[in-house]
Design a protein around this motif. Structure first.
Motif, PDB file in Angstrom:
ATOM      1  N   PHE A  41       0.838  -1.189   0.000  1.00  0.00           N
ATOM      2  CA  PHE A  41       0.000   0.000   0.000  1.00  0.00           C
ATOM      3  C   PHE A  41       0.878   1.247   0.000  1.00  0.00           C
ATOM      4  CE2 PHE A  41      -3.804   2.400   1.604  1.00  0.00           C
ATOM      5  CZ  PHE A  41      -4.758   1.816   0.789  1.00  0.00           C
ATOM      6  N   PHE A  79      -4.729  -7.252   4.462  1.00  0.00           N
ATOM      7  CA  PHE A  79      -5.316  -6.153   5.228  1.00  0.00           C
ATOM      8  C   PHE A  79      -6.527  -6.633   6.035  1.00  0.00           C
ATOM      9  CE2 PHE A  79      -8.232  -2.634   5.829  1.00  0.00           C
ATOM     10  CZ  PHE A  79      -7.404  -1.746   6.486  1.00  0.00           C
ATOM     11  N   ALA A  95      -1.425   0.461   9.127  1.00  0.00           N
ATOM     12  CA  ALA A  95      -1.678  -0.014   7.768  1.00  0.00           C
ATOM     13  C   ALA A  95      -2.572   0.953   7.001  1.00  0.00           C
ATOM     14  CB  ALA A  95      -2.334  -1.401   7.835  1.00  0.00           C
ATOM     15  N   ALA A  96      -2.286   2.247   7.135  1.00  0.00           N
ATOM     16  CA  ALA A  96      -3.166   3.249   6.519  1.00  0.00           C
ATOM     17  C   ALA A  96      -4.609   2.928   6.878  1.00  0.00           C
ATOM     18  CB  ALA A  96      -2.966   3.282   4.992  1.00  0.00           C
ATOM     19  N   MET A  97      -4.791   2.496   8.142  1.00  0.00           N
ATOM     20  CA  MET A  97      -6.102   1.995   8.545  1.00  0.00           C
ATOM     21  C   MET A  97      -7.005   3.129   9.027  1.00  0.00           C
ATOM     22  SD  MET A  97      -7.149  -0.961  11.265  1.00  0.00           S
ATOM     23  CE  MET A  97      -6.188  -2.274  10.555  1.00  0.00           C
ATOM     24  N   THR A  98      -8.144   3.241   8.380  1.00  0.00           N
ATOM     25  CA  THR A  98      -9.117   4.270   8.732  1.00  0.00           C
ATOM     26  C   THR A  98      -9.801   3.907  10.046  1.00  0.00           C
ATOM     27  OG1 THR A  98      -9.476   4.663   6.385  1.00  0.00           O
ATOM     28  CG2 THR A  98     -11.185   5.468   7.899  1.00  0.00           C
ATOM     29  N   ARG A 103     -14.707  -0.966  13.335  1.00  0.00           N
ATOM     30  CA  ARG A 103     -13.415  -1.480  13.830  1.00  0.00           C
ATOM     31  C   ARG A 103     -13.242  -1.171  15.312  1.00  0.00           C
ATOM     32  NH1 ARG A 103     -10.418   0.584   8.353  1.00  0.00           N
ATOM     33  NH2 ARG A 103     -11.071  -1.167   7.048  1.00  0.00           N
ATOM     34  N   GLN A 142      -9.938  -3.000  -2.842  1.00  0.00           N
ATOM     35  CA  GLN A 142      -9.217  -3.953  -2.000  1.00  0.00           C
ATOM     36  C   GLN A 142     -10.197  -4.457  -0.939  1.00  0.00           C
ATOM     37  OE1 GLN A 142      -5.712  -2.440  -0.069  1.00  0.00           O
ATOM     38  NE2 GLN A 142      -5.294  -4.389   0.919  1.00  0.00           N
ATOM     39  N   THR A 146     -12.245   0.586   3.376  1.00  0.00           N
ATOM     40  CA  THR A 146     -13.285   1.609   3.299  1.00  0.00           C
ATOM     41  C   THR A 146     -13.659   1.887   1.833  1.00  0.00           C
ATOM     42  OG1 THR A 146     -11.485   3.188   3.614  1.00  0.00           O
ATOM     43  CG2 THR A 146     -12.869   2.725   5.518  1.00  0.00           C
ATOM     44  N   ASP A 183      -7.521   4.484  -1.468  1.00  0.00           N
ATOM     45  CA  ASP A 183      -7.070   5.683  -0.760  1.00  0.00           C
ATOM     46  C   ASP A 183      -6.180   6.572  -1.643  1.00  0.00           C
ATOM     47  OD1 ASP A 183      -7.870   3.618   1.071  1.00  0.00           O
ATOM     48  OD2 ASP A 183      -6.939   4.735   2.695  1.00  0.00           O
ATOM     49  N   GLU A 210     -11.216  10.602   5.756  1.00  0.00           N
ATOM     50  CA  GLU A 210     -11.016   9.500   6.710  1.00  0.00           C
ATOM     51  C   GLU A 210      -9.728   9.746   7.498  1.00  0.00           C
ATOM     52  OE1 GLU A 210     -10.958   5.797   4.512  1.00  0.00           O
ATOM     53  OE2 GLU A 210     -12.646   6.426   3.272  1.00  0.00           O
TER      54      GLU A 210
HETATM   55  N1  GLN Z   1      -7.829   3.198   4.572  1.00  0.00           N
HETATM   56  C1  GLN Z   1      -8.449   2.026   4.055  1.00  0.00           C
HETATM   57  C2  GLN Z   1      -9.100   1.263   5.174  1.00  0.00           C
HETATM   58  O1  GLN Z   1      -8.806   1.470   6.300  1.00  0.00           O
HETATM   59  C3  GLN Z   1      -7.478   1.134   3.284  1.00  0.00           C
HETATM   60  C4  GLN Z   1      -6.326   0.629   4.074  1.00  0.00           C
HETATM   61  C5  GLN Z   1      -5.463  -0.403   3.346  1.00  0.00           C
HETATM   62  O2  GLN Z   1      -5.872  -1.012   2.396  1.00  0.00           O
HETATM   63  N2  GLN Z   1      -4.273  -0.624   3.806  1.00  0.00           N
HETATM   64  O3  GLN Z   1      -9.935   0.450   4.975  1.00  0.00           O
END
Ligand code: GLN
Length: 252
Positions: A41, A79, A95-98, A103, A142, A146, A183, A210
């Motif tokens: 990512f 992910f 993980a660029a996780m929103t 969650r 993916q 989100t 994203d 986000e």
């Molecule tokens: N920000 C997005 C999410 O949290 C995608 C994160 C990702 O694919 N790593 O769902």
């Protein structure tokens, strides 16, 4: 004799549960923060030319762990598997996780460290210009992201979900999907790496912004410690340095 048995029992309990024996139970391994991510990512998480984890999130959590006196051990996974692994296989996930309410039922998040929005990746000559145009289209995403959830809200859309965002982009190049919702950061990287593709901000498609957070076990003392270390990493200029190194090119 009773004392000896009590001691033996206490030792056995320590070995079995690894708690209350002086050693901290905050992380799974003493002195180590086991961090889960999905190394596909960019520019948040990827592998460098030597196969080592790299990216904004990677360097950020390494700096945070350093402030906490911990070393990072990486676990690369899909992910969609990350949230369930927190507290069992991994101590934390970046993980660029929103940060989402769904969650938050399972994990706690650090204070937000980045604000993003979903982007639409399109062929240059696409007829998709507005939110209305997304209706009834085939959309690559993916799995469990989100972007996936946003696509599922679109009327009449067929959603193709992939384990990695780059697989969705491959099918966009092959003409199997009409667009990809992903994203901002990776969308911009995909645009830059693939002549003929454009990345358009989802703000124009009515998508909300986000916030990314570091996911931690629910109720864990790590939450406060990570937040404090994050503040330190911002205050000492490390955050800005990493931002300029990894994210400046994907910002508008
Ligand atoms: N920000 C997005 C999410 O949290 C995608 C994160 C990702 O694919 N790593 O769902």
């Amino acid at each position: 004799m009773k004392k000896i048995i009590a001691l033996l029992l206490a030792t056995a309990m320590c070995v079995m549960t690894l708690t209350a024996c002086g050693a901290s139970k905050e992380t799974m391994k003493e002195g180590v923060l086991v961090v889960g991510t999905n190394l596909a990512f960019p520019p948040f998480e990827m592998v460098d030319d030597n196969g080592n984890p790299d990216g904004f999130d990677v360097k950020l959590i390494e700096a945070i762990a350093d402030k906490m006196g911990l070393k990072v051990e990486w676990q690369d996974m899909e992910f969609g598997a990350l949230v369930a692994a927190i507290g069992t296989k991994i101590d934390a996930s970046i993980a660029a996780m929103t940060i989402t309410d769904e969650r938050k039922k399972t994990v706690d998040f650090s204070t937000p460290y980045y604000t993003a929005v979903q982007y639409i990746v399109l062929p240059e000559n696409s007829d998709i210009k507005t939110a209305e145009d997304l209706k009834n289209k085939t959309i690559g995403v993916q799995l469990g992201t989100t972007g996936d959830y946003a696509a599922q809200e679109i009327e009449g859309a067929t959603v193709s979900a992939y384990d990695k965002a780059v697989y969705a982009v491959n099918d966009l190049l092959n003409g199997k999907v009409d667009c990809v919702i992903v994203d901002q950061g990776p969308a911009t990287v995909f645009q830059n790496n693939n002549p003929g593709l454009v990345a358009v901000s989802g703000v124009e498609f009515d998508f909300a912004t986000e916030d990314y957070g570091i996911a931690l076990p629910k109720g864990s003392p790590l939450v406060e410690k990570v937040n404090k270390a994050l503040e330190e990493v911002i205050a000492d200029g490390t955050y800005d340095k990493l931002f300029n190194e990894y994210l400046a090119t994907v910002e508008e």
